[in-house]
Scaffold this active site. Sequence first.
Site, PDB file in Angstrom:
ATOM      1  CG  ASN A   1      23.752 -73.148 -69.714  1.00  0.00           C
ATOM      2  OD1 ASN A   1      23.710 -73.762 -68.645  1.00  0.00           O
ATOM      3  ND2 ASN A   1      22.969 -73.443 -70.735  1.00  0.00           N
TER       4      ASN A   1
ATOM      5  NE  ARG B   1      19.909 -73.767 -67.367  1.00  0.00           N
ATOM      6  CZ  ARG B   1      20.015 -75.082 -67.529  1.00  0.00           C
ATOM      7  NH1 ARG B   1      21.170 -75.616 -67.879  1.00  0.00           N
ATOM      8  NH2 ARG B   1      18.986 -75.864 -67.332  1.00  0.00           N
TER       9      ARG B   1
ATOM     10  CG  HIS C   1      14.921 -77.688 -69.270  1.00  0.00           C
ATOM     11  ND1 HIS C   1      14.445 -78.984 -69.210  1.00  0.00           N
ATOM     12  CD2 HIS C   1      16.272 -77.790 -69.184  1.00  0.00           C
ATOM     13  CE1 HIS C   1      15.464 -79.819 -69.092  1.00  0.00           C
ATOM     14  NE2 HIS C   1      16.589 -79.123 -69.066  1.00  0.00           N
TER      15      HIS C   1
ATOM     16  CG  HIS D   1      14.158 -78.502 -73.215  1.00  0.00           C
ATOM     17  ND1 HIS D   1      14.760 -77.316 -73.587  1.00  0.00           N
ATOM     18  CD2 HIS D   1      15.146 -79.269 -72.714  1.00  0.00           C
ATOM     19  CE1 HIS D   1      16.055 -77.379 -73.331  1.00  0.00           C
ATOM     20  NE2 HIS D   1      16.314 -78.551 -72.789  1.00  0.00           N
TER      21      HIS D   1
ATOM     22  CG  ASN E   1      22.360 -85.491 -71.911  1.00  0.00           C
ATOM     23  OD1 ASN E   1      21.986 -86.661 -71.851  1.00  0.00           O
ATOM     24  ND2 ASN E   1      23.560 -85.139 -72.314  1.00  0.00           N
TER      25      ASN E   1
ATOM     26  NE  ARG F   1      18.984 -85.076 -64.994  1.00  0.00           N
ATOM     27  CZ  ARG F   1      18.850 -83.815 -65.416  1.00  0.00           C
ATOM     28  NH1 ARG F   1      17.718 -83.173 -65.247  1.00  0.00           N
ATOM     29  NH2 ARG F   1      19.856 -83.203 -65.985  1.00  0.00           N
TER      30      ARG F   1
ATOM     31  CG  ASP G   1      24.322 -89.286 -78.458  1.00  0.00           C
ATOM     32  OD1 ASP G   1      23.458 -89.275 -79.362  1.00  0.00           O
ATOM     33  OD2 ASP G   1      25.232 -88.444 -78.375  1.00  0.00           O
TER      34      ASP G   1
ATOM     35  CD  GLU H   1      16.995 -77.503 -81.351  1.00  0.00           C
ATOM     36  OE1 GLU H   1      18.054 -77.367 -81.989  1.00  0.00           O
ATOM     37  OE2 GLU H   1      16.777 -76.943 -80.258  1.00  0.00           O
TER      38      GLU H   1
ATOM     39  CD  GLU I   1      18.528 -73.934 -72.338  1.00  0.00           C
ATOM     40  OE1 GLU I   1      19.193 -74.734 -73.031  1.00  0.00           O
ATOM     41  OE2 GLU I   1      18.230 -74.148 -71.159  1.00  0.00           O
TER      42      GLU I   1
HETATM   43  N1  LIG Z   1      21.497 -85.679 -84.818  1.00  0.00           N
HETATM   44  C1  LIG Z   1      20.980 -86.125 -83.677  1.00  0.00           C
HETATM   45  N2  LIG Z   1      20.091 -87.132 -83.664  1.00  0.00           N
HETATM   46  C2  LIG Z   1      19.562 -87.588 -82.527  1.00  0.00           C
HETATM   47  N3  LIG Z   1      19.853 -87.088 -81.318  1.00  0.00           N
HETATM   48  C3  LIG Z   1      20.711 -86.074 -81.257  1.00  0.00           C
HETATM   49  C4  LIG Z   1      21.322 -85.527 -82.410  1.00  0.00           C
HETATM   50  N4  LIG Z   1      22.132 -84.532 -82.025  1.00  0.00           N
HETATM   51  C5  LIG Z   1      22.036 -84.456 -80.683  1.00  0.00           C
HETATM   52  N5  LIG Z   1      21.187 -85.371 -80.212  1.00  0.00           N
HETATM   53  C6  LIG Z   1      20.816 -85.642 -78.820  1.00  0.00           C
HETATM   54  O1  LIG Z   1      20.817 -84.435 -78.087  1.00  0.00           O
HETATM   55  C7  LIG Z   1      21.356 -84.668 -76.784  1.00  0.00           C
HETATM   56  C8  LIG Z   1      21.929 -83.396 -76.219  1.00  0.00           C
HETATM   57  O2  LIG Z   1      20.971 -82.376 -76.273  1.00  0.00           O
HETATM   58  P1  LIG Z   1      21.256 -80.922 -75.667  1.00  0.00           P
HETATM   59  O3  LIG Z   1      20.012 -80.142 -75.839  1.00  0.00           O
HETATM   60  O4  LIG Z   1      22.512 -80.390 -76.226  1.00  0.00           O
HETATM   61  O5  LIG Z   1      21.431 -81.345 -74.153  1.00  0.00           O
HETATM   62  P2  LIG Z   1      21.983 -80.631 -72.865  1.00  0.00           P
HETATM   63  O6  LIG Z   1      21.871 -79.141 -73.103  1.00  0.00           O
HETATM   64  O7  LIG Z   1      21.070 -81.122 -71.804  1.00  0.00           O
HETATM   65  O8  LIG Z   1      23.391 -81.102 -72.719  1.00  0.00           O
HETATM   66  C9  LIG Z   1      22.387 -85.758 -77.009  1.00  0.00           C
HETATM   67  O9  LIG Z   1      22.554 -86.538 -75.875  1.00  0.00           O
HETATM   68  C10 LIG Z   1      21.763 -86.579 -78.130  1.00  0.00           C
HETATM   69  O10 LIG Z   1      20.993 -87.614 -77.554  1.00  0.00           O
HETATM   70  C1  LIG Z   2      17.513 -78.459 -65.192  1.00  0.00           C
HETATM   71  C2  LIG Z   2      18.165 -79.420 -66.112  1.00  0.00           C
HETATM   72  O1  LIG Z   2      17.804 -80.567 -66.184  1.00  0.00           O
HETATM   73  O2  LIG Z   2      19.139 -78.926 -66.870  1.00  0.00           O
HETATM   74  P1  LIG Z   2      20.007 -79.741 -67.928  1.00  0.00           P
HETATM   75  O3  LIG Z   2      19.080 -80.285 -68.948  1.00  0.00           O
HETATM   76  O4  LIG Z   2      20.932 -78.675 -68.487  1.00  0.00           O
HETATM   77  O5  LIG Z   2      20.721 -80.803 -67.134  1.00  0.00           O
HETATM   78 MG   LIG Z   3      20.291 -78.027 -72.234  1.00  0.00          MG
END
Ligand SMILES: Nc1ncnc2c1ncn2[C@@H]1O[C@H](COP(=O)(O)OP(=O)(O)O)[C@@H](O)[C@H]1O
Ligand SMILES: CC(=O)OP(=O)(O)O
Ligand SMILES: [Mg+2]
Length: 409
Positions: free
Chosen positions: A17, A100, A189, A217, A220, A250, A291, A342, A393
Site C-alpha cells: 500500500n 493498492r 478508500h 472512514h 488522515n 486537506r 493528529d 476506530e 485494507e
Molecule cells: N488513539 C487515538 N485517538 C485518536 N486518534 C487517533 C488515535 N490513534 C490514531 N488516531 C488518528 O488516526 C490517524 C491516522 O489514521 P490512519 O487510518 O492510520 O490514516 P492513514 O491510513 O490515512 O495514514 C492519526 O492521524 C490520528 O489522528
Molecule cells: C485516497 C486517500 O486519501 O488515501 P489516504 O487516506 O491513504 O491518503
Molecule cells: Mg489509510
Amino acid sequence: MNPVSATRAAHRVLVLNSGSSSVKYQLLDMRDASRLAAGLVERIGEQTSRLKHSCLATGETREHTGPIADHDAALKAVAEELTRDGLGLDSPELAAIGHRVVHGGMFFTEPTVVDDEVLAEIERLIPVAPLHNPANLTGIRTAQALRPDLPQVAVFDTAFHTTMPESAARYAIDPKTADRHRIRRYGFHGTSHAYVSRETARLLGKDPSEVNVIVLHLGNGASASAVEKGRCVDTSMGMTPLEGLVMGTRSGDLDPAVIFHLARVGGMSMDEIDTLLNKRSGLFGLCGDNDMREIRRRIDEGDEEAALAFDIYIHRLKKYIGAYYAVLGQVDAVAFTAGVGENAAPVREAAISGLAGLGLAVDPELNAVRADRARIVSPKGARVAVAVVPTDEELEIATQTYALVGKNN
Ligand SMILES: Nc1ncnc2c1ncn2[C@@H]1O[C@H](COP(=O)(O)OP(=O)(O)O)[C@@H](O)[C@H]1O
Ligand SMILES: CC(=O)OP(=O)(O)O
Ligand SMILES: [Mg+2]
C-alpha cells in the site's frame, strides 16, 4: 476457505500500500488469512525515513531510521527485511503481489492483473491523482523487477464506487467538458468502504444485500459513503481525494470560487493553492496539528483553537451523516472506521449527538470501551446501530488478489 486454494503450493500474498510518502505492507498466508509479516516505511525522501518491520511468526520487531530516497529504495529495504525472516520474495510459496492503486478512473471496476496496458492506464490517470498514482506505479515496477514471473495485481480505491448512479457521480457542469477531461466523482478508500460495509452487515447478523450502511472512514484522509444493499450509491471524495470531509491536512468541501479568489486577489499560483488545500489545510491548517490525539489533548487543556478545529471537523461529519441518511432513505447502521473512527470515542460521540430524531445515539459506556474488534456502541434496541468496525485494507487487497490469481490459474 476455498478447499482448492488450501492445496496450492503458492499460498502467500504480499500486499503493498504505497502512499505519497509511505509504504505499508503485509505478507499473508491465504490458507487461513493469517499475517506472517507486516510493516511500514515512513517519511520516504527525507533524511529521517523510518522502517518498522514485524515478523508475526517469530514475534520479532525491527526498526531502522535513516534516509530512504524513494519508493524503489523503500521496497528493496522491505524485501531485505522479509529475507532476514526467511520470508523473502524469492519464495516459491509467494502466489502474487497485490498493490493498492488509488485512482483507477472509469476503466477499472475490478482487481486487475497488471500488464503494460494496465500500467499505461494507471500512468494516464496521474493528473487526477498526483500524490498517489506515481507511488503506486513505482511500487508495481519495483515488485515486477524483483519477481518478473509473479502476477502483480492492482486493486483500485475507486472500484467499489463505480456502482454510483450518474446522479451522484456527475457534477453539475456541461457534460462535454466533463467527459473531455474525465471530470466526475470517482471516490476513494473503496477497499475500506467495501470491507467495512460487509463486516458491519456481519456484525448485525445479516447479509450485505439486506442492509444499508453509512461508512465513515476517518484516517488522515477521510471519506464517507452511502452503501445500499452492498452497493455504493454515493461517496464524499470526488474526482480527487480532496473533496468532502475535513481531513488531517486537506480542506475537503470548499466553495470553488475560493480558488479563483486566492489566484486573482491573493496572487497565489495554482501550485501554491494546490499545496495549501492538500497539505496545509484541514485540521492541520485550522490548528497546526493533524493528529486527533494531540487535538484532544489540547482541548483538554482548554485550547480554543483546537476546540474550534474539532467543531468544524464534527460539523462537516454530521452534515454527511444527514445527507447520506437522506440518500439511503432507511439506514441500518452507521460504521466508524480507520485511525480516528476506530480510536477517537469523542469524535463518535460528538458526530452522533443531537441525532436522536434519526434514531441515532451512542451509549457512553459502550463507546468508551477500547477494543480491536468490531462492536456496536449504540444503546440496546436502537433503531439504527452505531458501530466501530476496524478496517483492514491489506487483508481485503490480499483476498481480492488471491481470488483473482486463483481464477486465472
Ligand atoms: N488513539 C487515538 N485517538 C485518536 N486518534 C487517533 C488515535 N490513534 C490514531 N488516531 C488518528 O488516526 C490517524 C491516522 O489514521 P490512519 O487510518 O492510520 O490514516 P492513514 O491510513 O490515512 O495514514 C492519526 O492521524 C490520528 O489522528
Ligand atoms: C485516497 C486517500 O486519501 O488515501 P489516504 O487516506 O491513504 O491518503
Ligand atoms: Mg489509510
